[in-house]
Design a protein around this motif. Structure first.
Motif, PDB file in Angstrom:
ATOM      1  N   UNK A  17      38.753  51.813 -13.375  1.00 52.52           N
ATOM      2  CA  UNK A  17      37.395  51.321 -13.230  1.00 52.52           C
ATOM      3  C   UNK A  17      36.361  52.333 -13.723  1.00 52.52           C
ATOM      4  N   UNK A  18      36.311  52.551 -15.045  1.00 54.96           N
ATOM      5  CA  UNK A  18      35.336  53.501 -15.596  1.00 54.96           C
ATOM      6  C   UNK A  18      33.903  52.973 -15.468  1.00 54.96           C
ATOM      7  N   UNK A  19      32.984  53.861 -15.166  1.00 56.58           N
ATOM      8  CA  UNK A  19      31.567  53.541 -15.097  1.00 56.58           C
ATOM      9  C   UNK A  19      30.893  54.150 -16.327  1.00 56.58           C
ATOM     10  N   UNK A  20      30.314  53.308 -17.175  1.00 61.23           N
ATOM     11  CA  UNK A  20      29.724  53.775 -18.428  1.00 61.23           C
ATOM     12  C   UNK A  20      28.211  53.859 -18.320  1.00 61.23           C
ATOM     13  N   UNK A  21      27.614  54.542 -19.318  1.00 65.23           N
ATOM     14  CA  UNK A  21      26.157  54.657 -19.340  1.00 65.23           C
ATOM     15  C   UNK A  21      25.502  53.288 -19.528  1.00 65.23           C
ATOM     16  N   UNK A  22      26.105  52.434 -20.358  1.00 60.08           N
ATOM     17  CA  UNK A  22      25.521  51.113 -20.592  1.00 60.08           C
ATOM     18  C   UNK A  22      25.613  50.226 -19.352  1.00 60.08           C
ATOM     19  N   UNK A  23      26.670  50.417 -18.556  1.00 54.68           N
ATOM     20  CA  UNK A  23      26.796  49.656 -17.314  1.00 54.68           C
ATOM     21  C   UNK A  23      25.677  50.036 -16.343  1.00 54.68           C
ATOM     22  N   UNK A  24      25.435  51.336 -16.210  1.00 54.51           N
ATOM     23  CA  UNK A  24      24.384  51.793 -15.308  1.00 54.51           C
ATOM     24  C   UNK A  24      23.013  51.325 -15.780  1.00 54.51           C
ATOM     25  N   UNK A  25      22.745  51.469 -17.081  1.00 50.83           N
ATOM     26  CA  UNK A  25      21.449  51.029 -17.607  1.00 50.83           C
ATOM     27  C   UNK A  25      21.312  49.512 -17.486  1.00 50.83           C
ATOM     28  N   UNK A  26      22.424  48.801 -17.629  1.00 53.59           N
ATOM     29  CA  UNK A  26      22.385  47.354 -17.458  1.00 53.59           C
ATOM     30  C   UNK A  26      21.977  46.961 -16.048  1.00 53.59           C
ATOM     31  N   UNK A  27      22.515  47.666 -15.063  1.00 57.38           N
ATOM     32  CA  UNK A  27      22.137  47.390 -13.674  1.00 57.38           C
ATOM     33  C   UNK A  27      20.704  47.831 -13.393  1.00 57.38           C
ATOM     34  N   UNK A  28      20.285  48.920 -14.013  1.00 58.26           N
ATOM     35  CA  UNK A  28      18.883  49.340 -13.882  1.00 58.26           C
ATOM     36  C   UNK A  28      17.966  48.262 -14.450  1.00 58.26           C
ATOM     37  N   UNK A  29      18.388  47.659 -15.568  1.00 55.74           N
ATOM     38  CA  UNK A  29      17.599  46.569 -16.158  1.00 55.74           C
ATOM     39  C   UNK A  29      17.475  45.401 -15.186  1.00 55.74           C
ATOM     40  N   UNK A  30      18.571  45.077 -14.503  1.00 60.00           N
ATOM     41  CA  UNK A  30      18.542  43.993 -13.515  1.00 60.00           C
ATOM     42  C   UNK A  30      17.565  44.328 -12.390  1.00 60.00           C
ATOM     43  N   UNK A  97      12.878  54.192 -24.173  1.00 61.93           N
ATOM     44  CA  UNK A  97      12.783  55.386 -23.328  1.00 61.93           C
ATOM     45  C   UNK A  97      13.732  56.447 -23.872  1.00 61.93           C
ATOM     46  N   UNK A  98      13.244  57.644 -24.175  1.00 53.25           N
ATOM     47  CA  UNK A  98      14.107  58.701 -24.733  1.00 53.25           C
ATOM     48  C   UNK A  98      15.302  59.000 -23.839  1.00 53.25           C
ATOM     49  N   UNK A  99      16.474  59.054 -24.461  1.00 51.56           N
ATOM     50  CA  UNK A  99      17.688  59.384 -23.734  1.00 51.56           C
ATOM     51  C   UNK A  99      18.358  58.222 -23.039  1.00 51.56           C
ATOM     52  N   UNK A 100      17.753  57.030 -23.108  1.00 47.63           N
ATOM     53  CA  UNK A 100      18.313  55.855 -22.450  1.00 47.63           C
ATOM     54  C   UNK A 100      19.022  54.982 -23.484  1.00 47.63           C
ATOM     55  N   UNK A 101      20.218  54.549 -23.163  1.00 49.97           N
ATOM     56  CA  UNK A 101      21.025  53.729 -24.068  1.00 49.97           C
ATOM     57  C   UNK A 101      20.786  52.245 -23.810  1.00 49.97           C
ATOM     58  N   UNK A 102      20.662  51.470 -24.876  1.00 55.09           N
ATOM     59  CA  UNK A 102      20.526  50.019 -24.731  1.00 55.09           C
ATOM     60  C   UNK A 102      21.818  49.425 -24.179  1.00 55.09           C
ATOM     61  N   UNK A 103      21.779  48.678 -23.086  1.00 55.90           N
ATOM     62  CA  UNK A 103      22.994  47.995 -22.627  1.00 55.90           C
ATOM     63  C   UNK A 103      23.461  46.953 -23.631  1.00 55.90           C
ATOM     64  N   UNK A 104      22.529  46.420 -24.418  1.00 56.99           N
ATOM     65  CA  UNK A 104      22.892  45.433 -25.438  1.00 56.99           C
ATOM     66  C   UNK A 104      23.499  46.088 -26.678  1.00 56.99           C
ATOM     67  N   UNK A 105      23.536  47.425 -26.690  1.00 52.21           N
ATOM     68  CA  UNK A 105      24.238  48.132 -27.746  1.00 52.21           C
ATOM     69  C   UNK A 105      25.706  48.331 -27.414  1.00 52.21           C
ATOM     70  N   UNK A 106      26.152  47.706 -26.337  1.00 55.59           N
ATOM     71  CA  UNK A 106      27.554  47.738 -25.903  1.00 55.59           C
ATOM     72  C   UNK A 106      28.122  46.335 -26.077  1.00 55.59           C
ATOM     73  N   UNK A 107      29.180  46.228 -26.861  1.00 57.63           N
ATOM     74  CA  UNK A 107      29.780  44.918 -27.128  1.00 57.63           C
ATOM     75  C   UNK A 107      30.271  44.244 -25.854  1.00 57.63           C
ATOM     76  N   UNK A 108      30.636  45.028 -24.852  1.00 58.86           N
ATOM     77  CA  UNK A 108      31.064  44.437 -23.575  1.00 58.86           C
ATOM     78  C   UNK A 108      29.938  43.615 -22.955  1.00 58.86           C
TER      79      UNK A 108
END
Length: 219
Positions: A17-30, A97-108
């Motif tokens: 159960x890896x936790x990725x940067x895009x997963x965290x940013x995705x939840x922050x977006x929610x 936002x500098x340093x923040x990854x787009x969750x939509x830049x993750x194919x998952x």
């Protein structure tokens, strides 16, 4: 820029159960969306105030995209389509936002959204024509087209997800290359273009394609 998610840690031990940067940013977006929705819809009145005007403006824009393609059912599909529009929009824009990854830049992320649209599309087609009637529609106008139509239907979530993923990642790569070649070349306008304008356009396209798929299934 390295396309794809970066594993930050594992929730239950190594390789589980890896936790990725895009997963965290995705939840922050929610969370951002929930807080924004709560704020904009607090103390609703018959005569809208400033923040209520903003909420009604957003809903009206989305409704006007749905109703022409699904006549008479705009309000029924509004919650689903608005959720897609707003989540993809925030997911695209948060990368400014500098340093923040787009969750939509993750194919998952994009594939997950596309699969949700795919499931809803199939459900609406079966709801409109019945299970057997909807299945038979893939053999029209001649039965020899059945495998082609099935393959075409299964390809929809793939193309739907890769379109958004490719555009977001492509924009990030272009900005990175420009930074490396000319780090002092007006970075702010470039971020505004790829992060805000292109992000908003891609959210619109993703939502419109979702509407189109549902409309085709019901037609």
């Amino acid at each position: 820029m390295n396309p794809g998610p970066k594993i930050l840690f594992y929730l239950f031990g190594k390789d589980f159960l890896p936790i990725t940067d895009t997963l965290i940013v995705g939840w922050v977006s929610v969370i951002i969306i929930l807080i924004g929705a709560k704020y904009l819809t607090t103390s609703l009145t018959i005569r809208p105030n400033g923040k209520q005007n903003v909420a009604e403006f957003i809903i009206e824009i989305i409704y006007k995209q749905i109703e022409p393609m699904l006549p008479g059912e705009g309000w029924r599909f509004l919650p689903f389509i608005a959720t897609i529009f707003i989540y993809v929009g925030v997911g695209n824009l948060i990368g400014v936002v500098p340093g923040v990854t787009n969750p939509t830049g993750d194919l998952n992320t994009t594939l997950g959204l596309a699969l949700v649209v795919f499931v809803v599309t199939q459900y609406e087609g079966m709801r409109e024509y019945g299970v057997w009637g909807y299945i038979k529609s893939f053999a029209e106008p001649v039965i020899f087209l059945l495998p082609i139509n099935i393959i075409g239907e299964l390809a929809k979530p793939i193309s739907h997800s890769f379109r958004l993923f490719g555009n977001i990642v492509g924009g990030g790569i272009i900005i990175t290359l420009i930074y490396q070649a000319a780090p002092f070349l007006i970075p702010v306008p470039l971020h505004a273009w790829f992060g805000i304008f292109v992000g908003a356009i891609q959210a619109l396209i993703f939502g419109m394609v979702a509407i189109a798929y549902i409309s085709v299934a019901k037609s």
